[in-house]
Structures are given as C-alpha cells and as structure tokens.
Design an enzyme around this catalytic site. Sequence first.
Site, mmCIF file in Angstrom:
data_model
loop_
_atom_site.group_PDB
_atom_site.id
_atom_site.type_symbol
_atom_site.label_atom_id
_atom_site.label_comp_id
_atom_site.label_asym_id
_atom_site.label_seq_id
_atom_site.Cartn_x
_atom_site.Cartn_y
_atom_site.Cartn_z
ATOM 1 N N ARG A 104 0.883 -1.180 0.000
ATOM 2 C CA ARG A 104 0.000 0.000 0.000
ATOM 3 C C ARG A 104 0.912 1.219 0.000
ATOM 4 O O ARG A 104 1.705 1.404 0.932
ATOM 5 C CB ARG A 104 -0.899 -0.007 1.239
ATOM 6 C CG ARG A 104 -1.610 1.316 1.453
ATOM 7 C CD ARG A 104 -2.716 1.245 2.460
ATOM 8 N NE ARG A 104 -3.867 0.530 1.919
ATOM 9 C CZ ARG A 104 -5.093 0.571 2.428
ATOM 10 N NH1 ARG A 104 -5.332 1.315 3.514
ATOM 11 N NH2 ARG A 104 -6.080 -0.099 1.887
ATOM 12 N N HIS A 131 -7.360 0.721 -6.443
ATOM 13 C CA HIS A 131 -7.560 -0.152 -5.276
ATOM 14 C C HIS A 131 -8.215 -1.456 -5.777
ATOM 15 O O HIS A 131 -9.378 -1.735 -5.499
ATOM 16 C CB HIS A 131 -8.451 0.561 -4.258
ATOM 17 C CG HIS A 131 -8.416 -0.025 -2.887
ATOM 18 N ND1 HIS A 131 -7.636 -1.118 -2.543
ATOM 19 C CD2 HIS A 131 -9.084 0.328 -1.743
ATOM 20 C CE1 HIS A 131 -7.814 -1.401 -1.258
ATOM 21 N NE2 HIS A 131 -8.685 -0.544 -0.752
ATOM 22 N N GLN A 134 -10.112 -4.025 -3.467
ATOM 23 C CA GLN A 134 -11.425 -3.553 -3.021
ATOM 24 C C GLN A 134 -12.499 -3.898 -4.053
ATOM 25 O O GLN A 134 -13.579 -4.385 -3.704
ATOM 26 C CB GLN A 134 -11.369 -2.024 -2.812
ATOM 27 C CG GLN A 134 -12.653 -1.443 -2.292
ATOM 28 C CD GLN A 134 -12.947 -1.905 -0.881
ATOM 29 O OE1 GLN A 134 -12.099 -1.804 -0.017
ATOM 30 N NE2 GLN A 134 -14.131 -2.442 -0.642
ATOM 31 N N ASP A 220 -17.200 7.206 -1.483
ATOM 32 C CA ASP A 220 -15.975 7.037 -0.687
ATOM 33 C C ASP A 220 -15.677 8.386 -0.049
ATOM 34 O O ASP A 220 -16.331 9.394 -0.358
ATOM 35 C CB ASP A 220 -14.840 6.581 -1.625
ATOM 36 C CG ASP A 220 -13.562 6.192 -0.905
ATOM 37 O OD1 ASP A 220 -13.577 6.052 0.335
ATOM 38 O OD2 ASP A 220 -12.531 6.033 -1.587
ATOM 39 N N CYS A 260 -16.331 1.527 0.535
ATOM 40 C CA CYS A 260 -15.170 0.669 0.847
ATOM 41 C C CYS A 260 -14.762 0.755 2.311
ATOM 42 O O CYS A 260 -14.088 -0.144 2.806
ATOM 43 C CB CYS A 260 -14.008 1.026 -0.062
ATOM 44 S SG CYS A 260 -13.353 2.683 0.188
ATOM 45 N N ARG A 288 -13.493 -8.931 1.431
ATOM 46 C CA ARG A 288 -12.060 -8.667 1.185
ATOM 47 C C ARG A 288 -11.262 -9.910 1.560
ATOM 48 O O ARG A 288 -10.338 -10.313 0.851
ATOM 49 C CB ARG A 288 -11.585 -7.472 2.029
ATOM 50 C CG ARG A 288 -12.178 -6.117 1.666
ATOM 51 C CD ARG A 288 -11.623 -5.584 0.362
ATOM 52 N NE ARG A 288 -10.181 -5.479 0.355
ATOM 53 C CZ ARG A 288 -9.476 -4.458 0.861
ATOM 54 N NH1 ARG A 288 -10.096 -3.428 1.365
ATOM 55 N NH2 ARG A 288 -8.148 -4.446 0.796
HETATM 56 N N1 NVA Z 1 -9.980 6.496 -1.306
HETATM 57 C C1 NVA Z 1 -9.593 6.102 0.030
HETATM 58 C C2 NVA Z 1 -9.810 4.646 0.209
HETATM 59 C C3 NVA Z 1 -9.455 4.110 1.577
HETATM 60 C C4 NVA Z 1 -9.627 2.636 1.680
HETATM 61 C C5 NVA Z 1 -8.143 6.479 0.271
HETATM 62 O O1 NVA Z 1 -7.318 6.285 -0.628
HETATM 63 O O2 NVA Z 1 -7.836 6.971 1.361
HETATM 64 N N1 CP Z 2 -11.224 -0.329 2.388
HETATM 65 C C1 CP Z 2 -9.963 -0.413 2.831
HETATM 66 O O1 CP Z 2 -9.016 -0.676 2.083
HETATM 67 O O2 CP Z 2 -9.830 -0.217 4.172
HETATM 68 P P1 CP Z 2 -8.480 -0.001 4.990
HETATM 69 O O3 CP Z 2 -7.932 1.337 4.599
HETATM 70 O O4 CP Z 2 -8.893 -0.065 6.421
HETATM 71 O O5 CP Z 2 -7.512 -1.098 4.633
#
Ligand code: NVA
Ligand code: CP
Length: 306
Positions: A104, A131, A134, A220, A260, A288
């Site tokens: 990540r 992502h 997801q 989101d 998500c 997930r």
């Molecule tokens: N769009 C959000 C998703 C978190 C799972 C982010 O990137 O923070």
């Molecule tokens: N939806 C998702 O990826 O959640 P986290 O940021 O908690 O991993």
Amino acid sequence: MAPKHFLQLRDFSRDELAYLFGRTRWIKERFKRYEIYQPLRDRTLAMVFEKASTRTRVSFEAGMNQLGGIAINLNRGDTQLGRGEPIEDVARVISRMVDVVMIRTFEQTIIERFAAHSRVPVINGLTNEYHPCQILADVYTYIEHRGSIQGRTVAWIGDSNNVCNTWLQAALLFDFNVHVSTPPGYEVEPERAGIFDTSRFQSFSDPMQACRGADLVTTDVWTSMGFEAENAERQRDFARWEVDEEMMANANPDALFMHCLPAHRGEEVAASVIDGPQSVVWDEAENRLHAQKALLEYLVCGRVSG
Ligand code: NVA
Ligand code: CP
C-alpha cells in the site's frame, strides 16, 4: 519467467477474474464450515504499508494465516524505506525471502518500480490511482446479492479517486455501466483511471441524475489518504455530494449501497443510508478476506481444482 502481478484490475483478464470469483465462493463456503484449507503452508507474504489500514491489514494477515502461511507486516517508518533505501533494492531483497508481496503506497509508479525488480508476485493494496483488491470484493459482493453485474448500472458519487478509477476498469471487464458525479474540478481523468475506452462511463454534474436507474450506489471519502492538505477545500466543494435517502430514492428500488470504508457519516454518506436496509458495507468488508485468499492462492499456486 516474470511473475504475475496484480497492480491494477485490468492486469487480469475476464477469464481470470471469473476463475477468482469461483475460488472465492469455494474458499468462503469452506471457511464458514470451519474446514481447514491450507495450500500456502510454509509460504510467506510480506505486507508493506506506507499508509494506514484496518481492513487490508487484517484481511491479508488473517487470510494468509488461514491458508497455512504467515504474513510479515512492514510499516514504512519501521523499515529502511523510511530512511531512503531505494524501492528497487527493497524489492530485490524482500522478494528473495518471501513468496508474495502486498504493498500500500502513494503513486502507482512506486509499486510498478517495486514489481519490476521483484522475483515474486506483487499485489496492489491501494495506491493513489487504484484499489483493485477492493473492487474484487465489491463486484463479488454485488453478484452474491443480486446475480450477474453484466448490463447493470453503478452510480459513483463523490471524488474520482483510486476506488472510482478501479470501478471504471471493472465496468469494461464485467460489461456494466458507471455513472460518475463529481464536483467541478474533480472529474475523472480517463488516462489516470487506466481506461482507454469510455463507452461504459457517463459523467453527470448532478449527483441526483447520476443515481437515476442505478442498481448500485457507491461513494468514498471526500479526502483520500495523501491528500489531507486539501481537506478544508474539499469539505466545501463536496457538500452537495452526500449520499442521503433522497439520492437513494432516485436509484432503482432494489439498489444496493456500498462504501469501501472507513466512512464519515454526515459527510459523503448519511447515517440512515450506510446503516440502512440497502447497505451491504459489512459484507463488502468481509469479502475482502475471501476474495484476497483466492487471489493469494492463484498468484502463489496457479490454477487449482477442487
Ligand atoms: N480512497 C480512500 C480509500 C481508503 C480505503 C483512500 O485512498 O484513502
Ligand atoms: N477499504 C480499505 O481498504 O480499508 P483499509 O484502509 O482499512 O484497509
């Protein structure tokens, strides 16, 4: 031979995604019956987190353990990455020691550089652009609740972020339509979304219109990780893009709601929607685990029968 990576959804073909969904169902059913299934005994997953996580961390670590393997958690600050070790060197070293890596991070180019120097499969656990894990879980969840997603309409309300971009890729792979409504200045950029065919995507300035005819409404956070400096401005710009009951009433009567997570009630979604009868956000989160176990199995073992 170069390993197979999952850096964005379109790295996989329709056929591979259909195979993964079959495995997801198989793995989930056995898990629910408390049957032990450990094809990844003696295998190791390294997880590299340069941003925070709850679901991704727990689902990958629990999933790897349930499949008989182990997961090692590496946070940027605890590793030499935080002291400037080149990502290419980190990839060369980690991939000699483990069987699969999940990352990540920020820009997609970081994960691409890692993958280019990795001897083992690399999974995108979220980047600024995509992502894919997801959306694997989300499309699977839709199918579980409503059957095939082919020909259906998904309304995306809010920021054209990593999750939105991946929905747009999914639309081309699974043949459904996406209505996107963003505030001015936050529109989808097809090249950044990784879509070179916009036939499945329609943009709407009015979020109410975008919901019309939708089988699924999804949103989101207004401010994704890495964009915190823009938060105050975004709170103002996105104020009309809260998914509330009135917006849901514009969608088809049996429309589902997805997010998500993590969610901000009273910002991108009203509490009555996320905690209401059309919401499937907890199934989405649970899936997930099952979808990523199928992904890990596929990347480490290839296709299996059973
Ligand atoms: N769009 C959000 C998703 C978190 C799972 C982010 O990137 O923070
Ligand atoms: N939806 C998702 O990826 O959640 P986290 O940021 O908690 O991993």
